[in-house]
Design a protein around this motif. Structure first.
Motif, PDB file in Angstrom:
ATOM      1  N   GLN A 123      30.158   5.183  59.331  1.00 49.50           N
ATOM      2  CA  GLN A 123      30.330   6.634  59.169  1.00 49.50           C
ATOM      3  C   GLN A 123      31.602   6.883  58.379  1.00 49.50           C
ATOM      4  OE1 GLN A 123      27.942   8.967  59.923  1.00 49.50           O
ATOM      5  NE2 GLN A 123      26.973   6.972  60.119  1.00 49.50           N
ATOM      6  N   ASP A 125      34.081   8.662  58.643  1.00 51.64           N
ATOM      7  CA  ASP A 125      35.131   9.432  59.306  1.00 51.64           C
ATOM      8  C   ASP A 125      36.340   8.549  59.600  1.00 51.64           C
ATOM      9  OD1 ASP A 125      33.568   9.346  62.602  1.00 51.64           O
ATOM     10  OD2 ASP A 125      34.046   7.803  61.152  1.00 51.64           O
ATOM     11  N   ARG A 188      23.108   6.302  50.084  1.00 53.40           N
ATOM     12  CA  ARG A 188      23.205   7.578  50.782  1.00 53.40           C
ATOM     13  C   ARG A 188      22.652   8.662  49.863  1.00 53.40           C
ATOM     14  NH1 ARG A 188      27.727   7.311  54.923  1.00 53.40           N
ATOM     15  NH2 ARG A 188      26.200   5.773  55.558  1.00 53.40           N
ATOM     16  N   ASN A 196      27.616  14.843  50.954  1.00 52.35           N
ATOM     17  CA  ASN A 196      27.485  13.625  51.763  1.00 52.35           C
ATOM     18  C   ASN A 196      28.611  12.677  51.395  1.00 52.35           C
ATOM     19  OD1 ASN A 196      25.329  14.635  53.073  1.00 52.35           O
ATOM     20  ND2 ASN A 196      23.786  13.345  52.085  1.00 52.35           N
TER      21      ASN A 196
END
Ligand code: CUA
Length: 349
Positions: A123, A125, A188, A196
């Protein structure tokens, strides 16, 4: 049952097993396959490959057990009830039932835990301080790369520094695309109206291939790009060069070409810093690649061909012949005018 059928089934299964073993040992992969996902060059792709191998090994063990059990059932316990050698019939067996409940549950846990861990790790993040942001803008059918913190914009070829976290923000100007660099990251989806993200740390300098992996129109297959993972020193040099103003030829064919560029519709769609800029007012409804340092790119037109004077001329003369359906129009240039324009574009190093 026809005698040949079990043999065919087992041969098919063994064939699949051999294919899996070949893939896992790297025999089916080599550097000559540029879109190969089996030679990871970043933390992201290494982790994904590890998960793929783990699941494939587990699946292969399950396949092998099933093949052996099937073989036993076919060849050893094939006598019918009442015939000599027939197996005894059981109507229930607690231990057996527990075994075939618990073992698959354990297999599912062994697949789920690393899968969830990889999903969490991949991810975007996890942005440490100092991550470099690259904004990727997908167009039919080319990729634009913007570096907001550096003031650099380029196309077809993205440069990133090795051993530094890079954060890609993915946006689309038209339809859904998908961003994929098999060796270093992705894939992605790039969705209009949405940002995104992908975060990765590429650690092996080199040139890697990228490809759009979501069908986005007739030339989807030709929506490619190159990713250059540079050493930090080379990356800084590249950035410094990108920030330099474009070459302004004083004389010769390139200087004549510069005049042709300024007066032709090229300047409406293509930016050359300090020379032309995409005009929101007089555009055709789309933007073309930034050409400020076009001459130093190795590939062009969605990275489908080498950046050579012959290819640039072929492209400008009739873009639709190279990439059917492309938005760039043919400008009706030929002869000396065309070669002067090409000379100018190639001079933009
Ligand atoms: Cu863009 Cu497929």
């Amino acid at each position: 049952m026809a005698p040949g059928k079990p043999i065919l089934k087992i041969t098919g299964m063994l064939g699949a097993l051999v294919a899996v073993v070949l893939v896992l040992t790297g025999r089916a992969s080599a550097d000559r396959y540029p879109l190969d996902t089996l030679s990871p060059k970043s933390d992201l792709t290494r982790e994904i490959l590890w998960l793929f191998k783990e699941v494939t090994i587990l699946d292969s063990i399950v396949l092998a057990v099933v093949v052996v059990a099937l073989g036993l059932a076919i060849f050893v316990f094939s006598s019918r009830t009442g015939e000599p050698g027939a197996p005894s019939v059981k109507h229930s067996d607690m231990w057996l039932e527990m075994a075939w409940t618990i073992i698959p549950a354990l297999i599912l846990i062994a697949i789920t835990v690393p899968t969830v861990r990889t999903i969490v790790h991949t991810q975007p993040d996890r942005w440490p301080q100092g991550a470099l942001t690259v904004r990727v803008v997908a167009h039919q059918w080319w990729w634009e790369f913007q570096y907001p913190s550096l003031g650099v914009t380029t196309a077809d070829e993205v440069h990133i520094p090795a051993n530094r976290v890079v954060h890609f923000e993915l946006v689309s100007e038209d339809v859904i695309h998908s961003f994929f660099m098999p060796a270093i990251g992705g894939k992605r989806d790039v969705v209009p109206g949405q940002v995104n993200q992908i975060t990765l740390d590429a650690d092996v300098p080199g040139e890697y291939w990228g490809q759009c992996t979501e069908f986005c129109g007739t030339e989807h297959a030709d929506m490619r790009f190159r990713a250059f993972v540079d050493t930090p020193g080379d990356f800084d040099k590249w950035v410094a060069h990108q920030l330099e103003p474009p070459v302004k030829p004083d004389s010769g064919p390139a200087a004549d070409g510069a005049k042709i560029f300024a007066n032709a519709p090229c300047a409406i769609c293509h930016t050359i810093k300090g020379v032309s800029g995409f005009s929101k007012e007089y555009n055709f409804g789309f933007r073309g690649p930034d050409l400020t340092h076009f001459g130093e790119r190795t590939t062009m037109a969605g990275s489908i061909m080498d950046n050579t004077p012959e290819n640039v001329a072929k492209w400008i003369e009739n873009p639709d012949a190279v990439k059917p359906g492309v938005k760039m129009p043919a400008l009706g240039l030929s002869g000396p005018e065309l070669s002067e324009l090409v000379a100018y574009l190639e001079s933009l190093k």
